[in-house]
Write a protein that holds these residues in place. Sequence first.
Motif, PDB file in Angstrom:
ATOM      1  N   LEU A 117       0.834  -1.206   0.000  1.00 10.54           N
ATOM      2  CA  LEU A 117       0.000   0.000   0.000  1.00 10.54           C
ATOM      3  C   LEU A 117       0.866   1.252   0.000  1.00 10.54           C
ATOM      4  O   LEU A 117       0.620   2.197  -0.761  1.00 10.54           O
ATOM      5  N   VAL A 118       1.896   1.266   0.842  1.00 14.56           N
ATOM      6  CA  VAL A 118       2.772   2.436   0.919  1.00 14.56           C
ATOM      7  C   VAL A 118       3.473   2.661  -0.419  1.00 14.56           C
ATOM      8  O   VAL A 118       3.536   3.780  -0.937  1.00 14.56           O
ATOM      9  N   GLU A 119       3.979   1.568  -0.991  1.00  7.94           N
ATOM     10  CA  GLU A 119       4.723   1.684  -2.249  1.00  7.94           C
ATOM     11  C   GLU A 119       3.834   2.162  -3.396  1.00  7.94           C
ATOM     12  O   GLU A 119       4.224   3.031  -4.183  1.00  7.94           O
ATOM     13  N   LYS A 120       2.613   1.634  -3.473  1.00  9.94           N
ATOM     14  CA  LYS A 120       1.749   1.948  -4.603  1.00  9.94           C
ATOM     15  C   LYS A 120       0.963   3.238  -4.417  1.00  9.94           C
ATOM     16  O   LYS A 120       0.322   3.714  -5.361  1.00  9.94           O
ATOM     17  N   SER A 121       0.998   3.806  -3.215  1.00  9.13           N
ATOM     18  CA  SER A 121       0.292   5.067  -2.969  1.00  9.13           C
ATOM     19  C   SER A 121       1.173   6.277  -3.245  1.00  9.13           C
ATOM     20  O   SER A 121       0.681   7.408  -3.272  1.00  9.13           O
ATOM     21  N   ARG A 122       2.460   6.057  -3.420  1.00 11.38           N
ATOM     22  CA  ARG A 122       3.367   7.183  -3.607  1.00 11.38           C
ATOM     23  C   ARG A 122       3.145   7.861  -4.947  1.00 11.38           C
ATOM     24  O   ARG A 122       2.881   7.223  -5.955  1.00 11.38           O
ATOM     25  N   GLN A 123       3.282   9.177  -4.913  1.00  9.51           N
ATOM     26  CA  GLN A 123       3.212   9.954  -6.148  1.00  9.51           C
ATOM     27  C   GLN A 123       4.267  11.046  -6.108  1.00  9.51           C
ATOM     28  O   GLN A 123       4.404  11.750  -5.093  1.00  9.51           O
ATOM     29  N   LYS A 124       4.996  11.196  -7.190  1.00 12.71           N
ATOM     30  CA  LYS A 124       5.940  12.301  -7.308  1.00 12.71           C
ATOM     31  C   LYS A 124       5.181  13.628  -7.348  1.00 12.71           C
ATOM     32  O   LYS A 124       3.993  13.659  -7.689  1.00 12.71           O
ATOM     33  N   PRO A 125       5.836  14.730  -6.976  1.00 17.10           N
ATOM     34  CA  PRO A 125       5.128  16.017  -6.899  1.00 17.10           C
ATOM     35  C   PRO A 125       4.333  16.374  -8.146  1.00 17.10           C
ATOM     36  O   PRO A 125       3.156  16.735  -8.055  1.00 17.10           O
ATOM     37  N   GLN A 126       4.950  16.262  -9.332  1.00 15.91           N
ATOM     38  CA  GLN A 126       4.246  16.658 -10.553  1.00 15.91           C
ATOM     39  C   GLN A 126       3.096  15.706 -10.874  1.00 15.91           C
ATOM     40  O   GLN A 126       2.041  16.119 -11.379  1.00 15.91           O
ATOM     41  N   GLU A 127       3.266  14.428 -10.572  1.00 15.31           N
ATOM     42  CA  GLU A 127       2.196  13.453 -10.769  1.00 15.31           C
ATOM     43  C   GLU A 127       1.014  13.785  -9.852  1.00 15.31           C
ATOM     44  O   GLU A 127      -0.148  13.695 -10.263  1.00 15.31           O
ATOM     45  N   ARG A 128       1.300  14.183  -8.636  1.00 10.68           N
ATOM     46  CA  ARG A 128       0.238  14.549  -7.692  1.00 10.68           C
ATOM     47  C   ARG A 128      -0.498  15.793  -8.172  1.00 10.68           C
ATOM     48  O   ARG A 128      -1.726  15.871  -8.090  1.00 10.68           O
ATOM     49  N   MET A 129       0.237  16.765  -8.674  1.00  8.45           N
ATOM     50  CA  MET A 129      -0.393  17.986  -9.176  1.00  8.45           C
ATOM     51  C   MET A 129      -1.306  17.688 -10.359  1.00  8.45           C
ATOM     52  O   MET A 129      -2.408  18.230 -10.461  1.00  8.45           O
ATOM     53  N   ARG A 130      -0.882  16.794 -11.256  1.00 13.42           N
ATOM     54  CA  ARG A 130      -1.719  16.450 -12.403  1.00 13.42           C
ATOM     55  C   ARG A 130      -3.007  15.770 -11.957  1.00 13.42           C
ATOM     56  O   ARG A 130      -4.084  16.023 -12.509  1.00 13.42           O
ATOM     57  N   ALA A 131      -2.904  14.902 -10.945  1.00  4.87           N
ATOM     58  CA  ALA A 131      -4.091  14.220 -10.435  1.00  4.87           C
ATOM     59  C   ALA A 131      -5.076  15.220  -9.840  1.00  4.87           C
ATOM     60  O   ALA A 131      -6.293  15.113 -10.050  1.00  4.87           O
ATOM     61  N   LEU A 132      -4.570  16.221  -9.129  1.00  4.92           N
ATOM     62  CA  LEU A 132      -5.452  17.203  -8.509  1.00  4.92           C
ATOM     63  C   LEU A 132      -6.131  18.082  -9.547  1.00  4.92           C
ATOM     64  O   LEU A 132      -7.283  18.482  -9.388  1.00  4.92           O
ATOM     65  N   LYS A 133      -5.433  18.377 -10.616  1.00  4.34           N
ATOM     66  CA  LYS A 133      -6.030  19.208 -11.669  1.00  4.34           C
ATOM     67  C   LYS A 133      -7.148  18.483 -12.400  1.00  4.34           C
ATOM     68  O   LYS A 133      -8.011  19.113 -13.016  1.00  4.34           O
ATOM     69  N   SER A 134      -7.152  17.148 -12.346  1.00  4.78           N
ATOM     70  CA  SER A 134      -8.166  16.375 -13.066  1.00  4.78           C
ATOM     71  C   SER A 134      -9.504  16.349 -12.346  1.00  4.78           C
ATOM     72  O   SER A 134     -10.513  15.945 -12.925  1.00  4.78           O
ATOM     73  N   ASN A 135      -9.548  16.773 -11.084  1.00  3.66           N
ATOM     74  CA  ASN A 135     -10.789  16.728 -10.320  1.00  3.66           C
ATOM     75  C   ASN A 135     -11.633  17.973 -10.605  1.00  3.66           C
ATOM     76  O   ASN A 135     -11.187  19.097 -10.417  1.00  3.66           O
ATOM     77  N   LYS A 136     -12.883  17.763 -11.029  1.00  2.00           N
ATOM     78  CA  LYS A 136     -13.763  18.875 -11.417  1.00  2.00           C
ATOM     79  C   LYS A 136     -14.602  19.347 -10.227  1.00  2.00           C
ATOM     80  O   LYS A 136     -15.827  19.376 -10.278  1.00  2.00           O
ATOM     81  N   TYR A 137     -13.938  19.729  -9.151  1.00  2.00           N
ATOM     82  CA  TYR A 137     -14.649  20.166  -7.951  1.00  2.00           C
ATOM     83  C   TYR A 137     -15.390  21.486  -8.158  1.00  2.00           C
ATOM     84  O   TYR A 137     -16.319  21.812  -7.430  1.00  2.00           O
ATOM     85  N   ASP A 138     -14.978  22.257  -9.176  1.00  2.00           N
ATOM     86  CA  ASP A 138     -15.587  23.572  -9.395  1.00  2.00           C
ATOM     87  C   ASP A 138     -16.906  23.477 -10.158  1.00  2.00           C
ATOM     88  O   ASP A 138     -17.575  24.497 -10.365  1.00  2.00           O
ATOM     89  N   ALA A 139     -17.300  22.247 -10.572  1.00  3.78           N
ATOM     90  CA  ALA A 139     -18.515  22.084 -11.379  1.00  3.78           C
ATOM     91  C   ALA A 139     -19.728  21.731 -10.540  1.00  3.78           C
ATOM     92  O   ALA A 139     -20.731  21.275 -11.074  1.00  3.78           O
ATOM     93  N   ASN A 140     -19.661  21.917  -9.230  1.00  2.32           N
ATOM     94  CA  ASN A 140     -20.772  21.547  -8.363  1.00  2.32           C
ATOM     95  C   ASN A 140     -21.965  22.470  -8.611  1.00  2.32           C
ATOM     96  O   ASN A 140     -21.851  23.697  -8.467  1.00  2.32           O
ATOM     97  N   PRO A 141     -23.128  21.927  -8.994  1.00  2.00           N
ATOM     98  CA  PRO A 141     -24.266  22.786  -9.369  1.00  2.00           C
ATOM     99  C   PRO A 141     -24.809  23.624  -8.216  1.00  2.00           C
ATOM    100  O   PRO A 141     -25.229  24.766  -8.433  1.00  2.00           O
ATOM    101  N   MET A 142     -24.816  23.087  -6.998  1.00  2.00           N
ATOM    102  CA  MET A 142     -25.373  23.848  -5.882  1.00  2.00           C
ATOM    103  C   MET A 142     -24.480  25.041  -5.538  1.00  2.00           C
ATOM    104  O   MET A 142     -24.970  26.133  -5.213  1.00  2.00           O
TER     105      MET A 142
END
Length: 885
Positions: free
Chosen positions: A393-418
């Motif tokens: 789990l520890v090994e497969k959960s790791r993400q390099k800084p730029q990989e983590r940033m790309r993952a966060l940019k993919s989340n569409k949290y700003d599209a919440n209708p309410m």
Amino acid sequence: MESQKPPNAEPAKRSSSIPNRLPMARRGLGRTGETIQLVTNHFKVSMHSNANTGAHFYQYNVSLAHEDGHPADAKDIGRKVMDKVHETYHTEMAGMSFAYDGEKSLFTIGSLPSKKLRFTVVLEDASSNRYKCTLNIDSPDDGSDRKRSRRPYHSKTFNVEISFAAKFPMDSIVRASYGQPSKHLQDAARVLDIILRQHAAKKGCLVVRQSFFDNLPRNFTPLGGGVLGCRGFNSSFRATQGGLFLNMDVSTTLVIQPDPVRDFLVSNQNVKDMYHIDWSKAKRMLKNLRVKTLHSNAEWKISGLSERTCRNQTFLMKQRNEGPDGDEVRSVEVTVYDYFVKHRKISLQYSGDFPCINVGRSKHPVYIPLELCTLVSLQRYTKPLSTQQRSSLVEKSRQKPQERMRALKSNKYDANPMLRSSGISISTQFTQVEGRILPTPSLKSGNGQDLSPRNGRWNFNNKELAQPTKIDPWLIASFSSRCNMKTLIQDLIKCAKMKGISMGYPAEIFTENPQYMRQPAPVRVDKMIGTMMSQFRRLPQFILCILPQKKNCDIYGPWKRQCLSGCGVPIQCIAPSTPVVNDQYLTNVLLKINAKLGGLNSLLTMGYCPSLHLISTIPTLILGMDVSHGSPGRPDVPSIAAVVSSRHWPSISQYRATVRTQSPKLEMIDSLFEPLPNSKDSGIIRGTLLDFYKTSAKRKPEHIIIFRDGVGESQFNQVLNIELEQIIEACKLLDEQWHPKFMVIIAQKNHHIRFFQNGSPSNVPPGTIVDNTICHPRNNDFYLCAHAGMIGTSRPTHYHVLLDELGFSADDLQQLVHSLCYVYQRSTTAVSLVAPVCYAHLAAAQVAQFIKFEDLPESSSGHAAAPVPQLPSFHEKVADTMFFC
């Protein structure tokens, strides 16, 4: 050190009134260090200029009940019921959208038509143990699909009451964006949190507190044993100096692999086939999991297993026979196997020899053959992980800084209708913050030579340790046949000599008798100790133990207990992965050995910063405090409290540890002060104070600095007003006229704040500190990355200064904390957390191995809590050593 009292005097009692200390406010920002521009995973929250800033958030209490009046408290039913309310009574609620937390609270923007609303809803096909199964209703013996299709839907009626509770203005968000304080900002942040979680739940995500996980194949990674790591996102709205922000980060949880039940059980128990399954263990594992049946595509919750196999388990089936007086209905006893094979015409290949899945109740069981059941996706796995699973789990959960940033940019949290409909927007850009890189602390090795840390690292090449020890006599106990013993000894002695340690050839080498290798670990340890004591009459100064496999093998705990509690001999365990080990491995081993035997590997140069100079001139005691808990799957396992304390002032590099068990999941340490009549033990702190006095030229500490780990913001006041008060009472017990000054600092690692160098693939440099923009708007806190993150993304430690009676400036305090990350004697790197807290972690983890709490029988929730098992006491010869190092 103790004041003179009559022999039979009562010990000092705790103050009956609990003080009301509050966390201190920030005194100023630090200025020391080189400026560095960073970005962080915070996203600005704001309101559109045309939004109705005069609107309010309205809070309502929600009460759900079954038709018979009993509360509907099932965890998964609330959102289904409220979704049905919104669908059915949209007009009665004035078309109002709402945010529901899944339990007792509902929020709207603007008020509902009435302060109290009552609704009745019916859920069809709800999966619940309260409903009947197809096996218990009229069923023709010919298995006719036409007649089976006439069965009514399973349904349940719920009564819903929504009543007004409170309201607060939305303009707190606007005021926060301009840096203006607002007493309702935390309330507004909570509402926004609920809005995001509700949106995720409606999309079919698994919601776990502040995190949500989507059912996409790319999010899953196998860990073995039928367990998957599931990657998702963690979100929380935070009030900071710079306003209201959404903190968004990658998160991982554990879920059951959605396999057929047969495949899951074989994988989970690591057996070759179904005939080797431990069915009592399988019953505990499967309870409350949801399955989908292949023959009906219905979803059910598992309540247990049948007592008999599918071929032998019977139930009463209603059967209709045609007769002269009309249809006659009678009950016949039939096995589950025959029902499915003969009546339902379903072929069963292997279920006959194994128990059935029970999806009914204990008094009204409903049995389904095992091979017809497949586990539903996105079900949390809450049992303890094996060592291999945890490492994976520890090994497969790791993400390099730029990989983590790309993952966060993919989340569409700003599209919440309410959020959009209310005029609230969330920036999609990472927030820019200004950090500083603190100066690197100065270190000394042997003979006063300078050590020059670079990028948070240093080495002892061609250097001796600051205070090397002499090791004579010493023994080797080997449980491994893989190690080249002759080469290991020669290389270890050679490396020790280079580091200034006087170490001769071992007095004896004891190798385990092969006939005991298959015995239980405690037996193997007892046999080895018995052999050593019979052949080597006097106690050695030190024992090197060579384990047969990784350090956390079964022998580790019993061996530590025997040596530290029974024999009183310091030990070092190693598990070389190759027959011949390199110099770096041997150096790391020697660093631990030297510290355990009273030596020092490196020293801080006290002139490095003013706060260190102050500590070296005024007797100062440093405490590191932590509580570790059992694994999530074992809520009955005792918690372990550990307190480490500095000794030999003015040194801040040597510590002793006191470890106690306490009630499961209890976060506050309850044994700091225990004034028991006619008892020498008055709690943990009394022993630490006496040890400081004894090892520090009979000086009482005038300053006490406390580093407390493992508590959240909701518990800060308890640390200040309960734990600190116990420490003050312990001081009074020893001397009523003694009033030391205190500093209390909370160290948090369990958070989701990360820093990045924009455009750089590397982690932030060691010594990076941030105390502005995203920090608390009032309280004295800062983030520090003292270490060099080599794998994954560096996680800063979040320090909260709750109390400072010493009067340190922001720069002096921050450099003191930074310096304490460089006194960790086990390695030649700066650590991410101050050394006293790291030592508390180590002490708790090692002593927990004395008693394998995870192997204790699980307690039943219906019985009274079992007494907390006590840990064996340390032998007096090792109690004051750095045995945990």
